[in-house]
Design an enzyme around this catalytic site. Structure first.
Site: not given
Length: 270
Positions: A216, A250
């Site tokens: 991210k 995840r």
């Protein structure tokens, strides 16, 4: 494995959820696994690497994404999902905000509905989750970043509303997993707080926590690394999240996380 058996594993061991995007426009791997054959091949690789859950998504949620209709999302999802479920590699989660997609996916055998809107999007999704019997991931998000926001307090209020909606719709509380929504409408500092928020969320709600940190933007902001070169930063962030109490990570890079988790678990033993 059905939702009940999967949920029973949470808390007994830390779990790795592998990301399988069947989208043309996801921020990291868009277009790589479109179609049943490519999706099954990637699902097999993740399962062989040790993924406990495979999370399939057919609509991008990257910043600036273009929304698609439920019919278009299902047209992307149906063949890959059917093919992956047929393989019986691992429990399958479906990443969707739409009740109709969730219903169809659960009818095929998906064990988890992963709702990044946190039950603040499609008003029928909570009922669809309740009727399906699937586990439900409820993710916190903000419409836009606000540095003045007390992010933990915002998460508490957001999840309280979502859980009330879930209860009203008949979702079993023990079927719910919380996600602090790292990267969704948060400043860098708020993302760092969210990474390590699991203990506070568990104390408040008594529910397991999933974190999605893989590749991210906040990792790039901290390291300067481009999207495709954020594995080391992702591993560091995920291990910090696990240390703070997260139950599920995840990730795109399953094999590396499974290996890191084995070492971390051995070192963390009392």
């Amino acid at each position: 494995m059905d939702a009940k058996n999967l949920l029973a594993r949470i808390g007994q061991t830390k779990l790795v959820m592998g990301i399988l995007n069947v989208t043309p426009d996801s921020f990291s791997d868009g277009g790589l696994f479109v179609g049943a054959e490519a999706a099954v091949a990637q699902a097999r690789r993740m399962a062989e690497a040790g993924a406990d859950i495979i999370d399939i998504g057919a609509e991008s949620t990257r910043p600036g994404f273009t929304p698609v209709t439920a019919e278009e999302e299902w047209a992307r999802l149906e063949a890959p999902l059917t093919a992956v479920l047929r393989e019986k590699l691992a429990p399958v989660s479906v990443d969707t905000t739409k009740a109709e997609v969730a219903r169809r996916a659960a009818a095929l055998g998906a064990a988890v509905i992963n709702d990044v809107s946190g039950l603040h999007g499609d008003p029928a999704l909570a009922e669809a989750a309740a009727q399906s019997g699937a586990a439900l991931v409820v993710m916190h998000h903000c419409a836009e970043a606000d540095p003045a926001r007390d992010i933990l307090q915002d998460m508490r209020a957001f999840f309280a509303r979502a859980l009330a909606r879930a209860e009203q719709a008949g979702v079993r509380r023990e079927a719910i997993i919380l996600d602090p929504g790292v990267g969704f409408g948060k400043t860098l500092e708020q993302n760092l707080i969210a990474v390590t928020s699991s203990a506070a969320l568990k104390q408040e709600f008594g529910l397991p926590v999933l974190v999605g940190l893989s590749r991210k933007r906040f990792i790039g902001a901290l390291t300067g690394a481009p999207t495709g070169d954020r594995l080391a930063g992702t591993l560091a962030a995920d291990l910090a999240a696990l240390q703070a109490g997260a139950d599920i990570v995840r990730v795109h890079d399953v094999a590396e996380h499974v290996q890191a988790l084995k070492v971390w678990s051995a070192l963390a033993r009392p």
